[in-house]
Design a protein around this motif. Sequence first.
Motif, short mmCIF file in Angstrom:
data_model
loop_
_atom_site.label_atom_id
_atom_site.label_comp_id
_atom_site.label_asym_id
_atom_site.label_seq_id
_atom_site.Cartn_x
_atom_site.Cartn_y
_atom_site.Cartn_z
N TYR A 28 194.05 9.93 9.07
CA TYR A 28 193.03 9.20 9.84
C TYR A 28 193.57 8.68 10.98
O TYR A 28 194.75 8.36 11.12
N TYR B 32 191.91 -1.33 -4.41
CA TYR B 32 190.62 -0.82 -3.79
C TYR B 32 191.01 -1.22 -2.24
O TYR B 32 191.04 -2.38 -2.15
N GLU C 5 193.04 8.62 -6.71
CA GLU C 5 192.08 9.16 -5.62
C GLU C 5 191.89 8.67 -4.36
O GLU C 5 192.18 7.25 -4.30
N ILE C 6 191.23 9.26 -3.47
CA ILE C 6 190.70 8.59 -2.20
C ILE C 6 189.18 8.99 -2.37
O ILE C 6 188.77 10.16 -2.40
N MET D 7 186.42 9.65 0.35
CA MET D 7 185.92 9.67 1.77
C MET D 7 184.65 9.69 1.93
O MET D 7 183.83 10.49 1.37
N ALA E 223 197.35 8.66 4.36
CA ALA E 223 197.34 7.91 2.98
C ALA E 223 197.19 8.87 2.05
O ALA E 223 196.63 9.81 2.07
N LYS E 224 198.23 8.69 1.15
CA LYS E 224 198.59 9.69 0.01
C LYS E 224 198.43 8.82 -1.42
O LYS E 224 199.30 8.10 -1.63
N PRO E 225 197.52 8.83 -2.05
CA PRO E 225 197.22 8.04 -3.26
C PRO E 225 197.66 8.54 -4.27
O PRO E 225 198.21 9.57 -4.44
N GLY F 93 195.78 13.85 0.13
CA GLY F 93 195.67 12.65 0.97
C GLY F 93 194.93 13.12 2.05
O GLY F 93 194.24 14.12 2.24
#
Length: 108
Positions: free
Chosen positions: A36, A13, A52-53, A55, A47-49, A33
Amino acid sequence: MHYDRVAKSRPNYHLLPEHAVSKVLFKDKRAVGIEYVSPATGEVQTAKPTKEIVMAAGAVHSPQILQLSGVGPKALLKGFGIEVVVDLPGVGQNFQDHLDLKVDYTCK
């Protein structure tokens, strides 16, 4: 701050408080992604998880970010030269002012 405690308790996290999301990155119609900006340096990062992201940008900024990313009313996006990912007319619509007046005063 309380979000530090949450992030430290979960190794998968990662929180970026005080950063501003400028757009959601898509591959076809799938979000892959985010882009930012660091307020301290102005540097644009991505950011490329793998999963999941999440927001959280609030009622005003979430639709704004979606529109800047190409999700929203096609005519509006094309008018600003934004490539349309998904024509979704409801994004950013039906906002209403919630007028409120608060007066604070002290009496002796």
